[in-house]
Design a protein around this motif. Structure first.
Motif, short mmCIF file in Angstrom:
data_model
loop_
_atom_site.label_atom_id
_atom_site.label_comp_id
_atom_site.label_asym_id
_atom_site.label_seq_id
_atom_site.Cartn_x
_atom_site.Cartn_y
_atom_site.Cartn_z
N ALA A 13 0.83 -1.21 0.00
CA ALA A 13 0.00 0.00 0.00
C ALA A 13 0.87 1.26 0.00
N GLY A 14 1.95 1.22 0.74
CA GLY A 14 2.87 2.36 0.75
C GLY A 14 3.53 2.56 -0.60
N LEU A 15 3.91 1.46 -1.23
CA LEU A 15 4.50 1.56 -2.57
C LEU A 15 3.47 2.10 -3.56
N ALA A 16 2.21 1.74 -3.38
CA ALA A 16 1.17 2.25 -4.27
C ALA A 16 1.09 3.77 -4.18
N LEU A 17 1.14 4.30 -2.96
CA LEU A 17 1.09 5.75 -2.79
C LEU A 17 2.32 6.42 -3.41
N LEU A 18 3.48 5.84 -3.15
CA LEU A 18 4.72 6.40 -3.69
C LEU A 18 4.73 6.37 -5.22
N LEU A 19 4.35 5.25 -5.79
CA LEU A 19 4.36 5.11 -7.24
C LEU A 19 3.28 5.96 -7.89
N GLY A 20 2.13 6.07 -7.26
CA GLY A 20 1.08 6.94 -7.78
C GLY A 20 1.54 8.39 -7.82
N ALA A 21 2.22 8.82 -6.76
CA ALA A 21 2.74 10.19 -6.72
C ALA A 21 3.79 10.40 -7.79
N LEU A 22 4.66 9.41 -7.99
CA LEU A 22 5.68 9.49 -9.04
C LEU A 22 5.03 9.61 -10.42
N GLY A 23 4.04 8.77 -10.67
CA GLY A 23 3.36 8.80 -11.97
C GLY A 23 2.64 10.11 -12.23
N LEU A 24 1.93 10.60 -11.24
CA LEU A 24 1.21 11.87 -11.42
C LEU A 24 2.16 13.05 -11.58
N ALA A 25 3.18 13.10 -10.74
CA ALA A 25 4.14 14.21 -10.83
C ALA A 25 4.91 14.16 -12.14
N GLY A 26 5.31 12.97 -12.56
CA GLY A 26 6.03 12.84 -13.82
C GLY A 26 5.19 13.24 -15.01
N ARG A 27 3.90 12.95 -14.94
CA ARG A 27 3.00 13.32 -16.04
C ARG A 27 2.71 14.82 -16.03
N ARG A 28 2.45 15.39 -14.87
CA ARG A 28 2.11 16.82 -14.78
C ARG A 28 3.27 17.71 -15.18
#
Length: 84
Positions: free
Chosen positions: A9-24
């Motif tokens: 679950a922690g990795l999901a939050l970290l990876l989701g943040a990475l994906g969104l920040a990288g896209r934005r």
């Protein structure tokens, strides 16, 4: 017993943040951010293992692509936005 699912679950939050920040920001290519968000979704399913122990294969199924995406993202970010 809860370590794997909770870390997933922690990795999901970290990876989701990475994906969104990288896209934005445009710092990461769209296919990589899509892979990050998809892997985050699989990692988020790791909590299901606490209720359904037979779903334990979800943990490694989420971890493997997560580490690939994080590794590629790290290299691309270290090289800078201008490097192909």
């Amino acid at each position: 017993a809860a370590g794997g699912p909770v870390h997933g679950a922690g990795l999901a939050l970290l990876l989701g943040a990475l994906g969104l920040a990288g896209r934005r920001t445009g710092a990461l290519p769209r296919p990589l951010t899509t892979a990050a968000l998809a892997s985050a979704g699989v990692d988020a399913l790791a909590l299901v293992v606490l209720a359904v122990p037979k779903a334990a294969l979800v943990v490694p199924a989420g971890r493997f692509p997560t580490f690939i995406v994080v590794g590629i993202s790290g290299v691309r970010l270290a090289r800078g936005a201008g490097a192909g």
